[in-house]
Write a protein that holds these residues in place. Sequence first.
Motif, PDB file in Angstrom:
ATOM      1  N   ALA A  83     -10.073 -40.832  14.360  1.00 40.38           N
ATOM      2  CA  ALA A  83      -9.631 -42.221  14.336  1.00 40.38           C
ATOM      3  C   ALA A  83      -8.368 -42.439  13.514  1.00 40.38           C
ATOM      4  O   ALA A  83      -7.581 -43.313  13.824  1.00 40.38           O
ATOM      5  N   ASN A  84      -8.167 -41.624  12.478  1.00 43.05           N
ATOM      6  CA  ASN A  84      -7.026 -41.892  11.604  1.00 43.05           C
ATOM      7  C   ASN A  84      -5.686 -41.644  12.302  1.00 43.05           C
ATOM      8  O   ASN A  84      -4.807 -42.496  12.223  1.00 43.05           O
ATOM      9  N   CYS A 106      -1.738 -37.366   4.243  1.00 45.03           N
ATOM     10  CA  CYS A 106      -2.370 -37.160   2.937  1.00 45.03           C
ATOM     11  C   CYS A 106      -3.732 -37.834   2.878  1.00 45.03           C
ATOM     12  O   CYS A 106      -4.694 -37.266   2.379  1.00 45.03           O
ATOM     13  N   ASP A 107      -3.837 -39.068   3.432  1.00 42.97           N
ATOM     14  CA  ASP A 107      -5.111 -39.768   3.333  1.00 42.97           C
ATOM     15  C   ASP A 107      -6.177 -39.091   4.170  1.00 42.97           C
ATOM     16  O   ASP A 107      -7.322 -38.982   3.729  1.00 42.97           O
ATOM     17  N   THR A 108      -5.797 -38.606   5.373  1.00 39.60           N
ATOM     18  CA  THR A 108      -6.803 -37.951   6.209  1.00 39.60           C
ATOM     19  C   THR A 108      -7.396 -36.749   5.494  1.00 39.60           C
ATOM     20  O   THR A 108      -8.619 -36.616   5.371  1.00 39.60           O
ATOM     21  N   LEU A 149     -11.666 -34.098   2.395  1.00 45.05           N
ATOM     22  CA  LEU A 149     -12.038 -33.198   1.296  1.00 45.05           C
ATOM     23  C   LEU A 149     -13.108 -33.825   0.419  1.00 45.05           C
ATOM     24  O   LEU A 149     -14.045 -33.137  -0.012  1.00 45.05           O
ATOM     25  N   ILE A 150     -13.012 -35.135   0.145  1.00 43.61           N
ATOM     26  CA  ILE A 150     -14.039 -35.778  -0.674  1.00 43.61           C
ATOM     27  C   ILE A 150     -15.386 -35.750   0.042  1.00 43.61           C
ATOM     28  O   ILE A 150     -16.435 -35.456  -0.557  1.00 43.61           O
ATOM     29  N   ALA A 179       0.563 -29.241   6.500  1.00 42.38           N
ATOM     30  CA  ALA A 179       1.266 -30.517   6.638  1.00 42.38           C
ATOM     31  C   ALA A 179       1.083 -31.372   5.408  1.00 42.38           C
ATOM     32  O   ALA A 179       2.027 -31.985   4.910  1.00 42.38           O
ATOM     33  N   THR A 180      -0.146 -31.398   4.876  1.00 40.64           N
ATOM     34  CA  THR A 180      -0.395 -32.258   3.723  1.00 40.64           C
ATOM     35  C   THR A 180       0.367 -31.757   2.503  1.00 40.64           C
ATOM     36  O   THR A 180       0.918 -32.555   1.749  1.00 40.64           O
TER      37      THR A 180
END
Lengths: 104, 89, 177
Positions: free
Chosen positions: A77-78, A42-44, A49-50, C90-91
């Motif tokens: 990197a994530n 989710c964070d990636t 997107l931002i 996936a998200t």
Amino acid sequence: MQGIDIIATVFMAGGAFFMITGAAGLLRFPDFYTRLHATGKCDTLGEVLIIVGCMIYQGWSFITIKLIFLMLFIFIANPVGTHAIMKAAYVSGLKPWKKGEARR
Amino acid sequence: MIETFLAIGLIIVFTILLSLYRLVLGPGIFNQIAASNVIGTKVIVLLVVIGYIFERPMFIDISLLYAALNFIATLLMARYLERGELCKA
Amino acid sequence: MVFKSKGEKAFSMIVTFCAMFLFWVLLSAWIVYIPQHYDLIEISKGIICALIVTLISHELLVSSRGEKVLLKTLRMIPYLFWELWQIVLATFDVAYRVIHPKMPIDPRIIEFETTLRSDFALTTLANSITLTPGTITILVKPETGKFWVHALAEKPADALLVDKTMQRKVAHVYMEE
């Protein structure tokens, strides 16, 4: 607001939604390994997107190139960071949570 | 457009505060390291948004540097916990 | 990586220097914007920095002369687009599992073996597994191509164990079937 601003706002709102979901998963999921699932995916996508929203707002300039570098770096990197922490936990013997056990 | 960037920045700060719970109280060192990695990657995006709020493009350079440092810090912490040492003697 | 001849070393150093200098120009692009700052001292600073980085790390960027690099790069492009679509799926999958009140998760650890051996192929597959629905790579053993994967539920585990779509795609990209 013009058309480009609205498109950028939509992208950034999607990213903010995914980042909130990632933080909620970090709080809600029952153990370490499942928490990393929430943060690693989710964070990636939320951060990318931002940054894509900022790129659309910026238009084509040299700042856009720096933002593209930043986006590629986050994409590479994530997952590597997530994998490194998970490997360290697995090698040092942290047992994964099975269905039906208590939260940890 | 600056209202949008302000709102996005506030949302990112909110998610950082949520992740701070795991960083302080998370059971075990691994939860804390995962939370610190998450906060670091959120700060990268926060720096970009701050650069747009204050209209200073050099914040993007700072965020590039911060991304590299955060990645190396995460790898070093994971490696230290895995082997108990940083480099082989 | 061990170099076979002086020619390859010079080739890798030249490629690294050009890449580093291009990177420096892109990062300090304000020089292009303000013409009166565009003088020899600024440019020579960039050249010196690129030279230092080249001397230290020219073996890392161009490790050795690969085979059919152009064909692999061409095959990489459709794979990247497929991968982006998988990341979006996936998200949404993980977001659904987080928001659902009962949290339909059933974590497990699975093991499987692949035919891949080279570093680039293994890294690509490991990162792709981490970014696609419900799975994260834990360990990789490069000698036998064995993967340990933590899966969030039964369905994403079956996608890797039974269907093997991703392994076939990566093997097709790197021609190691």
